[in-house]
Design an enzyme around this catalytic site. Structure first.
Site, short mmCIF file in Angstrom:
data_model
loop_
_atom_site.label_atom_id
_atom_site.label_comp_id
_atom_site.label_asym_id
_atom_site.label_seq_id
_atom_site.Cartn_x
_atom_site.Cartn_y
_atom_site.Cartn_z
CE LYS A 137 -4.46 0.97 0.24
NZ LYS A 137 -5.58 0.19 -0.34
N GLY A 171 -24.24 4.29 1.08
CA GLY A 171 -23.17 4.82 0.21
C GLY A 171 -23.58 4.66 -1.23
CE1 TYR A 172 -27.43 3.83 -5.29
CE2 TYR A 172 -27.50 5.83 -6.60
CZ TYR A 172 -27.87 4.51 -6.39
OH TYR A 172 -28.70 3.89 -7.29
N GLY A 173 -21.62 5.79 -3.99
CA GLY A 173 -20.48 6.15 -4.83
C GLY A 173 -20.22 5.01 -5.80
CG ASN A 174 -16.65 2.61 -8.21
OD1 ASN A 174 -16.48 1.50 -7.73
ND2 ASN A 174 -16.51 2.84 -9.50
N GLY A 176 -21.25 1.44 -4.03
CA GLY A 176 -22.66 1.33 -3.67
C GLY A 176 -23.57 1.37 -4.89
CE1 TYR A 177 -26.26 3.54 -10.71
CE2 TYR A 177 -24.03 3.34 -11.58
CZ TYR A 177 -25.41 3.38 -11.77
OH TYR A 177 -25.92 3.24 -13.04
P1 NAD Z 1 -16.84 6.81 -3.27
O1 NAD Z 1 -16.12 8.00 -2.77
O2 NAD Z 1 -17.09 6.67 -4.73
O3 NAD Z 1 -18.29 6.73 -2.56
C1 NAD Z 1 -18.48 6.83 -1.20
C2 NAD Z 1 -19.98 7.07 -0.95
O4 NAD Z 1 -20.22 7.05 0.45
C3 NAD Z 1 -20.47 8.42 -1.45
O5 NAD Z 1 -21.73 8.24 -2.06
C4 NAD Z 1 -20.65 9.22 -0.16
O6 NAD Z 1 -21.67 10.22 -0.28
C5 NAD Z 1 -21.09 8.11 0.76
N1 NAD Z 1 -20.99 8.48 2.18
C6 NAD Z 1 -20.03 9.17 2.84
N2 NAD Z 1 -20.36 9.32 4.13
C7 NAD Z 1 -21.56 8.69 4.29
C8 NAD Z 1 -22.42 8.48 5.40
N3 NAD Z 1 -22.14 8.96 6.60
N4 NAD Z 1 -23.57 7.79 5.20
C9 NAD Z 1 -23.89 7.31 3.99
N5 NAD Z 1 -23.11 7.47 2.93
C10 NAD Z 1 -21.96 8.16 3.07
O7 NAD Z 1 -16.06 5.55 -2.69
P2 NAD Z 1 -16.12 4.06 -3.21
O8 NAD Z 1 -15.03 3.85 -4.20
O9 NAD Z 1 -17.51 3.71 -3.57
O10 NAD Z 1 -15.66 3.26 -1.91
C11 NAD Z 1 -16.58 3.01 -0.85
C12 NAD Z 1 -15.94 2.04 0.14
O11 NAD Z 1 -15.55 0.84 -0.53
C13 NAD Z 1 -14.67 2.53 0.83
O12 NAD Z 1 -14.63 1.94 2.13
C14 NAD Z 1 -13.57 1.92 0.00
O13 NAD Z 1 -12.36 1.81 0.73
C15 NAD Z 1 -14.17 0.58 -0.31
N6 NAD Z 1 -13.61 -0.08 -1.49
C16 NAD Z 1 -13.67 0.50 -2.71
C17 NAD Z 1 -13.16 -0.18 -3.80
C18 NAD Z 1 -13.25 0.41 -5.19
O14 NAD Z 1 -12.89 -0.30 -6.15
N7 NAD Z 1 -13.75 1.62 -5.37
C19 NAD Z 1 -12.55 -1.43 -3.65
C20 NAD Z 1 -12.51 -2.00 -2.38
C21 NAD Z 1 -13.05 -1.32 -1.30
#
Ligand code: NAD
Length: 452
Positions: A101, A247-250, A252-253
């Site tokens: 990391k 969570g509705y980012g990458n 969650g969506y």
């Molecule tokens: P992202 O930044 O795209 O999305 C995060 C989402 O969480 C956003 O919609 C944000 O509004 C929401 N959020 C923040 N605080 C919140 C709260 N208090 N209540 C509800 N929603 C809240 O991030 P991501 O890439 O979707 O990653 C999300 C999680 O998954 C992280 O823990 C990340 O470490 C983990 N993860 C991601 C990946 C990846 O490929 N993107 C891979 C493994 C693990």
């Protein structure tokens, strides 16, 4: 204690417990705890000096693999904890990778594009001697993305060419050098299917689990517990299962979208500004469009200023976690299911799509109650699995269609799940986290023993 130290302690604690349970020698346990190398670098961008890390935890199974984060809270302990968990995650996913990391202590919000580019390039110059396509392969993480990977790989290739006059500059060689970073834009060797891979992988694992329950492939020791929480009844009577996603980012969506396409009913989703509950089920794409318009999912499915229960209702992000759904998917933050709310959790399955969303205490409590928790090291390993497929394509100068990538991901995730389910079936309770760590550590140690 600061968060980095706490994270490291808890990652090490579970490794110690697992290795002791498996009866490994003390020196082996120590090797699983201590990283192979800790690179701490100080570098300048203009007149500012930054501190960065690249920690290489373990490479028994293959090159170190793990993202690079830009965040003000980055610390040696945090990066070491994340590198350690990458070793476990790659082993759980069955990848020929170890764990690493990287991170830079910086608050990048407010940076101009050229400042961000300068920072990314300077960090790569500092860590270039320690990385490489056969040795250590970074990727995006918090506050880094494909664009940043493009700057980083470009800087890395330039650096290698300056260091060695033997480097050929044909396409094949360039692709190999580009394999040093994954999560790149498609135009420079990124893989199709990477964007949705983490969510897709989570849905594949969930379906594998449902299929075991549906077909009654359950060890007798926890059949009673599962019957008590009604989960078996729901699944075995083909009831449409309800899902809430935090969570509705990458992650969650895409989880919501792909689960919806597979026939699950998504009844609630949230982001940092609030949550929405739609008892009849929502459409993830319509919800995304609404979020883009309003800036949040809260308030979507209301008619004008009226949020009627028949259509949808705005709820708090915390109460989403306590809904009486079949499946709960925390896909935002760590430690959201903890001592304070664990007794109110009503879901029968929790899929840990975020990293570490369920604390140890809550995990113990809920597992005892018969809740099935799919651990993060398995549930969200679809992302690193497609990163591996990107690396593989670059190394062999190939380019696969999105379908090919998705098919390969499905095979990999199903295989990873099966090994863990089988391991858990030998235990007295259905604890997939414990089983995942056992599978990972056994794979790592076995490779070690074959070297000795
Ligand atoms: P992202 O930044 O795209 O999305 C995060 C989402 O969480 C956003 O919609 C944000 O509004 C929401 N959020 C923040 N605080 C919140 C709260 N208090 N209540 C509800 N929603 C809240 O991030 P991501 O890439 O979707 O990653 C999300 C999680 O998954 C992280 O823990 C990340 O470490 C983990 N993860 C991601 C990946 C990846 O490929 N993107 C891979 C493994 C693990």
């Amino acid at each position: 204690m600061d968060t980095g130290k706490k994270m490291l302690e808890s990652a090490q604690d579970i490794i110690i417990k697992t290795a002791n349970r498996l009866g490994f020698r003390e020196d082996m346990v120590k090797r699983l705890l201590e990283p192979n190398a800790i690179h701490e670098v100080n570098f300048s961008v203009g007149n500012k000096i930054y501190k960065g890390f690249r920690i290489q935890h373990n490479n028994n199974l293959g090159p170190y693999k793990g993202g690079i984060r830009f965040h003000q809270n980055v610390s040696r302990e945090e990066v070491q904890a994340l590198a350690t968990l990458m070793t476990i995650k790659c082993a759980v996913a069955g990848l020929p990778y170890g764990g690493g990391k990287g991170g830079v202590v910086v608050e990048p919000k407010g940076f101009s594009e050229s400042e961000l580019e300068g920072l990314s390039r300077a960090y790569v110059r500092a860590i270039a001697p320690f990385i490489g396509q056969d040795f250590d392969v970074p990727a995006p993480d918090v506050n880094t993305n494909p664009k940043i990977m493009a700057w980083m790989v470009d800087e890395y290739v330039k650096n290698v060419k300056t260091q060695s006059s033997n480097v050929r500059s044909d396409k094949k060689q360039l692709n190999k050098l580009r394999a040093t970073f994954t999560g790149k834009p498609i135009s420079i060797g990124g893989s199709l299917g990477r964007t949705e891979a983490t969510g897709r992988g989570g849905v594949i694992v969930l379906q594998s689990l449902i299929s075991k329950l549906h077909n009654n492939v359950i060890p007798n020791s926890f059949r009673d517990l599962l019957s008590k929480n009604q989960m078996l009844k729901q699944v075995q009577h083909d009831k449409q299962l309800t899902v809430a996603v935090q969570g509705y980012g990458n992650v969650g969506y895409y989880f919501a979208k792909l689960a919806y396409e597979e026939g699950f009913k998504i009844v609630a989703v949230s982001d940092s500004k609030g949550a929405v509950l739609v008892n009849d089920g929502l459409n993830p794409d319509t919800t995304l469009n609404c979020k883009k318009e309003k800036g949040t999912v809260a308030g979507c499915y209301c008619r004008g200023s009226v949020c009627d229960i028949r259509f949808g209702r705005t709820i708090s992000s915390e109460s989403l976690l306590e809904l009486p759904v079949d499946i709960l998917v925390p896909a935002a933050l760590e430690n959201v299911i903890n001592e304070t709310n664990m007794k109110k959790i009503q879901a029968k399955i929790i899929v840990e799509m975020a990293n570490g969303p369920v604390t140890e205490e809550a995990y113990e409590y809920l597992t005892e109650k018969g809740v099935i928790i799919v651990p993060d090291v398995l549930a969200n390993s679809g992302g690193v699995s497609v990163s591996y497929l990107e690396w593989y394509q670059n190394m062999r100068n190939e380019r696969w269609s999105e379908n090919e990538v998705n098919e390969k991901l499905k095979i990999m995730m199903e295989k990873a799940f099966s090994a863990i389910w089988e391991k858990a079936s030998g235990h007295k309770r259905l604890d997939l986290k414990r089983a995942a760590f056992e599978v990972a550590i056994e794979r790592i140690v076995k490779k070690w023993q074959s070297h000795v």
